[in-house]
Enzyme design. Structure first.
Site, PDB file in Angstrom:
ATOM      1  N   ASN A 190     -22.004  50.998   2.572  1.00  0.00           N
ATOM      2  CA  ASN A 190     -21.464  51.149   1.220  1.00  0.00           C
ATOM      3  C   ASN A 190     -22.294  50.417   0.179  1.00  0.00           C
ATOM      4  OD1 ASN A 190     -19.376  52.989   1.342  1.00  0.00           O
ATOM      5  ND2 ASN A 190     -17.839  51.472   1.900  1.00  0.00           N
ATOM      6  N   SER A 199     -12.115  48.861   4.296  1.00  0.00           N
ATOM      7  CA  SER A 199     -13.355  48.983   3.530  1.00  0.00           C
ATOM      8  C   SER A 199     -13.357  48.037   2.340  1.00  0.00           C
ATOM      9  CB  SER A 199     -13.533  50.427   3.042  1.00  0.00           C
ATOM     10  OG  SER A 199     -12.443  50.817   2.215  1.00  0.00           O
ATOM     11  N   HIS A 222     -15.695  49.642  10.584  1.00  0.00           N
ATOM     12  CA  HIS A 222     -15.573  50.490   9.408  1.00  0.00           C
ATOM     13  C   HIS A 222     -16.106  51.884   9.683  1.00  0.00           C
ATOM     14  CE1 HIS A 222     -16.819  51.619   5.106  1.00  0.00           C
ATOM     15  NE2 HIS A 222     -15.516  51.822   5.240  1.00  0.00           N
TER      16      HIS A 222
END
Length: 328
Positions: free
Chosen positions: A198, A126, A147
Site C-alpha cells: 500500500n 489494513s 494483509h
C-alpha cells in the site's frame, strides 16, 4: 532470472494437517476462507451475524468454483460463536472483522485466553499496526499482520507483517503456511503505516491525483497510462527487476530529472478530497470519478474478475504449488 529456492522452516503448520479459524464472514473473510480451503486446510469461519453467516458457504463455494477447486468445499464449516470452536485443535487464527481498533483488541484479548500457546494469531487489518492491536497482550510474540488484497482469492500477494514484539520464527511459519496455500507472501519486517504494497500503491496514487489536480491528464488517461503502459509490464517484472531490464543508468538519469517535480504533498489531493466531501465514494454511492448504475457495476465487476483470472493463468507457472503438491 534465477529463482529463489523455498525451504519451509522447522515445526511450521502444513495447511493439509491444520485447522484454521477465520473470524468474520464478510467478503474478505469469505475470500480468505477460499484461500485456506483450496490449500487443503480445515477451515472454520466464525460469523455472529445470522444474515452474513447464511451467505458464507455460498460465497466460499463460488470462489472455489472460480479457481476450479470446488472439491475443497468440504473443508469449510461455519460457526456462529467463539464458544462453538474446539480451540485446542486450532493452529492459525485470521481476524477479518471491521476496522475498529477497540473491537480488534477485544477479540485478541479473548484469543489470548482461548488458544494454544503455539497458535499463530494474525490480523488482516489494513489500517492498524499489529503492534497497536497486540498492546498489553501476552500473545504479542505470536501476533502478526496478514494483509490480503481484494479479492483475496484472486490476488496472489499477502503481506506477513511483523510487529515490534513479533517472533521472527512465527513470521517465517506463517509465511511458509501461506505459500503452501498457493499465495505469494512477502515479509514486512517493520510495522510501518501501509506496510509494503500500500505504500507503493499510494505513492503512485499521490502522483496520479496530483496530475489530475494540475489539469495535465484526465482520470481516464491516467488509468490508461498505468494499465496499458508500465502497469502492463508489471505483470512480467516489478519496478526493481524492470530497471535491470532497462538499465540502471537510464533510470538514474531519468530520476534526476523527474524527482524534483514529483508530488510531495502531505495531504490527499484536492480532486480526491472533494469527491469524498461530496459523498461521492465510487460504486457504493453510484458516483466517484465515474458514474455507476447497478448494471454498470455488475458489468465492471465481471470484467475485473475475468481479467484477474486471466492474469492468474498467465502467472500460474510462477505461483507456489498448493497443498499436498507443495510437500512432495
Amino acid at each position: 532470472m534465477e529463482q529463489t529456492t523455498f525451504s519451509a522452516p522447522k515445526h511450521f503448520f502444513r495447511p493439509s494437517h491444520s485447522h484454521a479459524v477465520v473470524v468474520g464472514g464478510g467478503t474478505m473473510g469469505a475470500d480468505v476462507a477460499v484461500v485456506l480451503c483450496r490449500g487443503g486446510c480445515k477451515t472454520t469461519v466464525i460469523e455472529s451475524n445470522s444474515d452474513r453467516a447464511a451467505k458464507v458457504s455460498e460465497l466460499v463455494l463460488n470462489g472455489l468454483k472460480q479457481l476450479n477447486a470446488a472439491q475443497y468445499f468440504e473443508k469449510l464449516s461455519v460457526a456462529s460463536s467463539m464458544d462453538d470452536i474446539d480451540w485446542a485443535s486450532v493452529d492459525v487464527v485470521i481476524e477479518c472483522i471491521p476496522e475498529r481498533l477497540d473491537i480488534k483488541q477485544a477479540l485478541f484479548k479473548q484469543l489470548e485466553q482461548k488458544t494454544r500457546k503455539d497458535t499463530l494469531l494474525a490480523s488482516n487489518s489494513s489500517s492498524f499496526p499489529i503492534t497497536a492491536i497486540a498492546e498489553g497482550l501476552r500473545t504479542q510474540d505470536r501476533m502478526l499482520g496478514l494483509h490480503f488484497f481484494m479479492p483475496a482469492h484472486l490476488t496472489p500477494l499477502v503481506e506477513v507483517v511483523c510487529g515490534e514484539a513479533s517472533n521472527m520464527g512465527c513470521a517465517e511459519n506463517l509465511y511458509a503456511f501461506m505459500r503452501q496455500c498457493g499465495m505469494v507472501p512477502v515479509l514486512v519486517k517493520k510495522d510501518l503505516p501501509g506496510f509494503l504494497a500500500n505504500r507503493l500503491q499510494h505513492a503512485l496514487a499521490r502522483e496520479a491525483f496530483a496530475l489530475i489536480d494540475a489539469g495535465i491528464a484526465s482520470p481516464e488517461d491516467v488509468d490508461a497510462a498505468v494499465r496499458f503502459g508500465f502497469g502492463f509490464r508489471f505483470l512480467a517484472a516489478g519496478p526493481v527487476l524492470q530497471r535491470d531490464h532497462a538499465g540502471l543508468e537510464v533510470h538514474c538519469a531519468a530520476g534526476a530529472t523527474m524527482y524534483p517535480s514529483l508530488a510531495a504533498n502531505k495531504e490527499p489531493s484536492q480532486c480526491l478530497s472533494q469527491k469524498v466531501a461530496e459523498g461521492k465514494f465510487g460504486m457504493k454511492t453510484g458516483e466517484g470519478f465515474f458514474k455507476w448504475t447497478p448494471e454498470s457495476i455488475a458489468q465492471e465487476k465481471q470484467r475485473y474478475q475475468k481479467t484477474l483470472l486471466a492474469g492468474l493463468e498467465i502467472l500460474k507457472n510462477e505461483l507456489p504449488p498448493i497443498g499436498d503438491a507443495a510437500e512432495q
